[in-house]
Design an enzyme around this catalytic site. Structure first.
Site, PDB file in Angstrom:
ATOM      1  CE  LYS A  93      -3.968  -2.097   2.957  1.00 60.33           C
ATOM      2  NZ  LYS A  93      -4.932  -1.782   3.506  1.00 60.33           N
ATOM      3  CB  ALA A 155       2.082   3.721  15.351  1.00 58.73           C
ATOM      4  CG  ASN A 178       2.712   2.390  17.997  1.00 59.31           C
ATOM      5  OD1 ASN A 178       2.220   1.231  17.920  1.00 59.31           O
ATOM      6  ND2 ASN A 178       3.993   2.448  17.576  1.00 59.31           N
ATOM      7  CE  LYS A 183       8.295   2.035  14.719  1.00 59.93           C
ATOM      8  NZ  LYS A 183       7.020   0.586  14.387  1.00 59.93           N
TER       9      LYS A 183
END
Ligand code: NAP
Length: 307
Positions: A93, A155, A178, A183
């Site tokens: 992606k 994250a 997270n 992040k």
């Protein structure tokens, strides 16, 4: 290869080179992708659309195992073979987003796309995961996300898409948690680019939450839970029983997190609805019709039970 290619087979780049099909082809590209539920889900919806719109009678959706290092050249080949639409799943992606034309702002915000549409100027990229998440949550819990305080766990790519979806919807507040707290700064930075950004807090997964309310929804976008031996990503015991818990994972259907939530009297939903709704919007982009998310959900569920 014969022209009537089975839609449940797993294809490779080698098969693409000699792709003999003349009808309209769609496909999901991933690695691994063997157990993808997208082909049965999309082919069921296409069969249904075909009843009123016979122009879709030669449309078929396939799955291709494509390695990340071959993705760039593969996209060129799919384009030249005339594949009308592609879905991208793990780990493509983010990679693909840099090589396609931007179809909507969500691709830039999430730096990811999961849907490509063939156009004369190349593939155009969309990210239908945001619609998938919000539609699934609102449908399964019969709520408006904007009325909720969201605790978003994770994250990675899925969490980033969920954060943008929550930001665009205008939730009451958003707490990002997270394991690797550093992040979360990148996601906060993305949220600040939105026209209006809800109040955002950040914390580590194992830290106490900065605030708790009666209108909370927990969204698990970590990969914790894929393995039944994984610990739960959050301790739900300090949250009120009115809390809704949504796990993006759908296999297993009930993660340890969802089981714990149920034992605390909370309402739960897994990620199968998100998968169906993101697929519904992808198919709408390709066909310009209104496919049925219900049909796609039922086909995905049946596919899951047969694996
Ligand atoms: P990703 O980019 O690899 O991110 C993984 C996330 O999980 C990170 O936040 C990571 O934390 C966390 N994590 C991994 N192992 C952990 C551990 N042992 N302890 C604590 N945290 C841990 O993955 P993704 O693409 O965002 O996907 C996340 C999940 O969403 C996956 O389960 C995926 O299947 C699911 N998903 C579902 C749908 C759907 O349609 N239902 C769509 C997309 C994704 P660190 O940052 O600390 O490493």
């Amino acid at each position: 290869m014969k022209n009537d290619l089975p839609s449940d087979a797993l294809y490779t780049l080698e098969d693409l080179e000699k792709w003999p099909r003349e009808g309209t082809s769609l496909a999901v590209l991933g690695h691994p992708v063997k157990h993808s539920l997208s082909p049965p889900m999309h082919n069921a919806a296409l069969a249904e659309l075909n009843r009123d719109h016979p122009e879709f009678s030669d449309w078929t959706y396939y799955k291709f195992d494509i390695q990340p290092e071959e993705l760039k050249s593969a996209l060129g080949k799919f384009y030249r073979k005339g594949f009308k639409g592609l879905n991208l799943t793990v780990p493509h992606k983010i990679l693909a987003a840099q090589w396609v034309n931007i179809g909507e702002a969500e691709v830039e915000l999430t730096e990811a796309c999961n849907t490509l549409l063939w156009t004369e100027n190349g593939y155009q990229g969309y990210n239908t995961d945001l619609y998938g998440l919000t539609s699934a949550i609102e449908d399964e819990f019969k709520i408006q996300l904007q009325d909720r305080d969201v605790l978003l766990l994770g994250a990675g790519g899925a969490a980033r898409a969920a954060a943008v979806a929550c930001g665009q919807t205008g939730v009451r507040s958003l707490t990002l948690a997270n394991r690797t707290v550093s992040k979360l700064d990148a996601i906060r930075g993305v949220l600040e680019k939105l026209e209006s950004c809800p109040p955002v807090d950040t914390c580590a997964l194992d830290q106490p939450l900065p605030s708790v309310s009666e209108r909370m929804i927990v969204i698990n976008a970590t990969s914790l839970g894929l393995d039944p031996d994984d610990p739960t990503p959050a301790d739900l015991r300090k949250l009120p029983a009115s809390t809704l818990v949504f796990d993006m994972i759908y296999n297993p259907a009930r993660t340890k997190l969802l089981k714990e939530a149920e034992s605390l009297g909370m309402q739960v939903a897994n990620g199968l609805g998100m998968l169906a709704y993101q697929g519904e919007r992808s198919l709408k982009i390709w066909t310009q019709k209104n496919p049925s998310a219900k049909t796609m959900f039922a086909a995905a569920q049946a596919g899951l039970q047969s694996t």
